[in-house]
Scaffold this active site. Structure first.
Site, short mmCIF file in Angstrom:
data_model
loop_
_atom_site.label_atom_id
_atom_site.label_comp_id
_atom_site.label_asym_id
_atom_site.label_seq_id
_atom_site.Cartn_x
_atom_site.Cartn_y
_atom_site.Cartn_z
N LYS A 22 34.35 37.34 46.95
CA LYS A 22 34.67 36.89 45.59
C LYS A 22 36.02 36.20 45.67
O LYS A 22 36.87 36.59 46.47
CB LYS A 22 34.79 38.09 44.64
CG LYS A 22 33.47 38.79 44.35
CD LYS A 22 33.71 39.93 43.37
CE LYS A 22 32.40 40.66 43.08
NZ LYS A 22 32.62 41.82 42.19
N HIS A 34 40.66 37.62 42.26
CA HIS A 34 40.72 37.78 40.81
C HIS A 34 42.17 37.99 40.36
O HIS A 34 42.94 38.67 41.02
CB HIS A 34 39.86 38.98 40.39
CG HIS A 34 39.58 39.01 38.92
ND1 HIS A 34 40.48 39.51 38.01
CD2 HIS A 34 38.52 38.60 38.20
CE1 HIS A 34 39.97 39.41 36.80
NE2 HIS A 34 38.79 38.86 36.88
N HIS A 81 44.01 41.37 40.37
CA HIS A 81 44.59 42.00 41.57
C HIS A 81 46.05 41.62 41.79
O HIS A 81 46.68 42.08 42.73
CB HIS A 81 43.78 41.63 42.82
CG HIS A 81 42.45 42.32 42.88
ND1 HIS A 81 42.33 43.65 43.24
CD2 HIS A 81 41.21 41.89 42.59
CE1 HIS A 81 41.04 43.99 43.18
NE2 HIS A 81 40.36 42.95 42.79
#
Length: 579
Positions: free
Chosen positions: A139, A142, A145
């Site tokens: 992924k 994000h 994080h």
């Protein structure tokens, strides 16, 4: 340095009260300064002396304060001693204050300033393992994080600066049923060519597509379960694809980490511990800790009365392990491999119960070192948006911070010519992100605010960078003026004294940060220092002053610049020299 004065006051107290001088160090603290107000330098807490048994705990505390103050005599170091409200105040010789505080900066000891303080003698130095960032593979990184990444980096920097051997670990979410979905989805919707061009974007698109399909298609769900089972059984085709996803992700993440000035010693992950997790389940079984719930799951009873009112599930009913089982295996493996003296996990506060259970189970298994494990929780960021809308990915935030900062710099009249304005804008933008995040208690949620965050004159990362760049410019312009020696008696104006008094507190601020691992103490200390420096630029000119005055003032500005730069680096901020 501060410890010179602290030690001399402690010696005076030791002689008067017939006690070891070391007993007084914890009760002595530098007094925070207030703008334009003359204040004392150190205060002694009488209640601390009562608690430690040095003074009787009964009796009138104010009478004890006044009695002790009257028994202490001034000398060449301590000019004035007075009784306050429950504290004895000490004012030190002003010329000696300037001499002792600024001495280290003429000996090339700038980077060690405050770090050799006796306050740190009580700290246990050893191996500290910090686990932080920990995004999920396959992924894009994000934005959620960001907090774990920068808070963990601060803690690792702080521990390292205080003499610990630090292991920086990134524990990737690289295992679980989502990889079954992704593996099955890649077989259906994936394209190796697109994977090469824009790896994480393509995996993200595949994941979204396969998730949609799985909602109404039982065959897709079954394919995902089959792929994950192949993965757990180490079938080469499934493992090869999974490894490809993992390598791609780590490579992509390293670009983001490089931008943030963050590095890791170890990239670990759940996948490393899937086999060991089964061994943990067997150990729990053999110790009689593993029970079976009504639904057939493997649980550990954590209720104080042993009545199964509070349980933690460690095995599904089909015998497969869960996230906490892999975390147990990971913790045991790290203890054996790294022999850490403390292990710190940095995650959001929603995981507080998970870590509470993790530490409880480790202790129940006989691992006494679990008492040296700690969870540092943090709150959520609200309203993180870019111009194009809601933020999902961290790179979008970093790009926007750089673009906005570049725009602000191009409009500012004070901006200097620089070789790489984009690089400066990047560093300053990241400073702004970090300071906005670190100003308050970590547990608090906060609302993201672009305009406030990027102000040049507010309490922001931009203000820290601007102050540092201005100091560097002043020092460079006066190269050759600063001498190895200086006359401390030329720094007796209140503006100079205020900065020197503030420098007295630096080791205490680092000590406070080491106790609760909160960056707010250091951030607010540095912001206050920057406000003092702004006043000093106006009130203590170097240009046009007599040479000996200019030399003394430059030494003061150099010291402030070094402390500011050192503190910024601990926070994870790269100081810029031009802005």
């Amino acid at each position: 340095m501060a410890c010179f004065f602290r030690r001399r006051i402690a010696e005076k107290l030791g002689r008067t009260l017939q006690q070891s001088e070391d007993a007084f160090i914890p009760a002595l603290s530098a007094v925070p300064v207030f703008k334009k107000q003359q204040t004392v330098d150190f205060k002694l807490s009488i209640s601390t002396l009562r608690i430690s048994g040095i003074l009787p705990s009964n009796g009138d505390i104010q009478l004890q304060t006044e009695d002790l103050a009257s028994r202490l005599k001034q000398d060449g170091v301590v000019e004035d001693i007075s009784a306050g409200c429950g504290v004895v105040n000490f004012r030190v010789n002003r010329t000696l204050l300037a001499q002792k505080m600024l001495e280290p900066f003429g000996k090339g000891e700038d980077e060690k300033f405050g770090l050799n303080s006796e306050l740190f003698k009580t700290l246990k130095r050893g191996t500290t393992l910090v686990e932080y960032s920990s995004p999920n593979i396959a992924k894009k990184f994000h934005a959620g994080h960001l907090r774990s990444t920068i808070i963990g980096n601060f803690i690792a920097n702080l521990k390292q600066s205080l003499g610990n051997n630090v292991i920086r670990m990134n524990y990737l979410g690289d295992w679980g049923m989502q990889f079954g979905l992704l593996g099955a989805g890649f077989g259906q919707f994936g394209c190796q060519e697109k994977l090469k061009q824009n790896p994480l974007q393509h995996l993200f698109e595949v994941y979204v597509q396969v998730n949609k399909e799985a909602e109404h298609n039982e065959d897709v769900k079954q394919a995902a379960r089959d792929f994950f089972r192949q993965l757990e059984q180490h079938e080469s085709e499934a493992v090869s694809l999974w490894q490809q996803f993992r390598e791609i992700t780590v490579n992509e993440y390293q670009h983001v980490y490089k931008r943030l000035g963050v590095h890791f010693d170890v990239y670990s992950g759940e996948s490393f511990h899937q086999d060991q997790a089964q061994e943990v389940a067997q150990q729990l079984q053999s110790r009689g800790l593993l029970k079976t719930s009504e639904k057939g799951a493997g649980v550990v009873d954590l209720s104080p009365g042993g009545d199964m009112s509070s349980v933690c599930t460690v095995l599904r009913s089909d015998g497969t392990t869960l996230y906490i089982t892999r975390d147990l295996a990971a913790a045991i493996d790290r203890a054996e491999k790294y022999h850490f003296d403390e292990m710190i996990y940095v995650t959001d506060k929603s995981q507080a119960n998970h870590f509470h259970q993790l530490f409880q189970i480790l202790l129940a298994m006989g691992h006494a070192w679990a008492d040296r494990c700690q969870h540092v929780p943090f709150g959520l960021v609200r309203g993180m948006k870019t111009r194009s809308g809601e933020v999902v990915f961290l790179e979008d935030v970093l790009d926007e911070a750089r673009a906005r900062m570049l725009h602000n710099m191009s409009r500012a009249t004070t901006t200097k010519e620089m070789e790489n304005p984009e690089d400066t804008a990047e560093k300053v933008g990241i400073s702004a992100l970090i300071v906005q995040d670190f100003k308050g208690p970590l547990l608090s949620d906060y609302t993201f605010d672009w305009d406030r965050m990027l102000q040049a004159r507010g309490d922001t990362g931009v203000f820290l960078q601007y102050t540092h760049a201005r100091l560097r410019s002043l020092i460079q312009r006066n190269e050759g003026v600063e001498a190895a020696t200086f006359d401390p008696s030329l720094l007796l104006e209140q503006t100079s004294i205020t900065i020197l008094q503030h420098l007295l507190r630096y080791d205490e601020v680092l000590y406070q940060s080491s106790q609760d691992l909160q960056p707010k103490h250091l951030v607010n200390y540095l912001l206050k220092l920057c406000h003092m420096i702004a006043s000093a630029h106006r009130e203590l000119p170097v240009k046009g002053s007599a040479q000996d005055v200019a030399q003394a003032r430059l030494r003061l500005f150099s010291a402030a610049c070094s402390v500011l730069a050192n503190g910024m680096r601990i926070l994870g901020i790269t100081p810029v020299d031009k802005m």
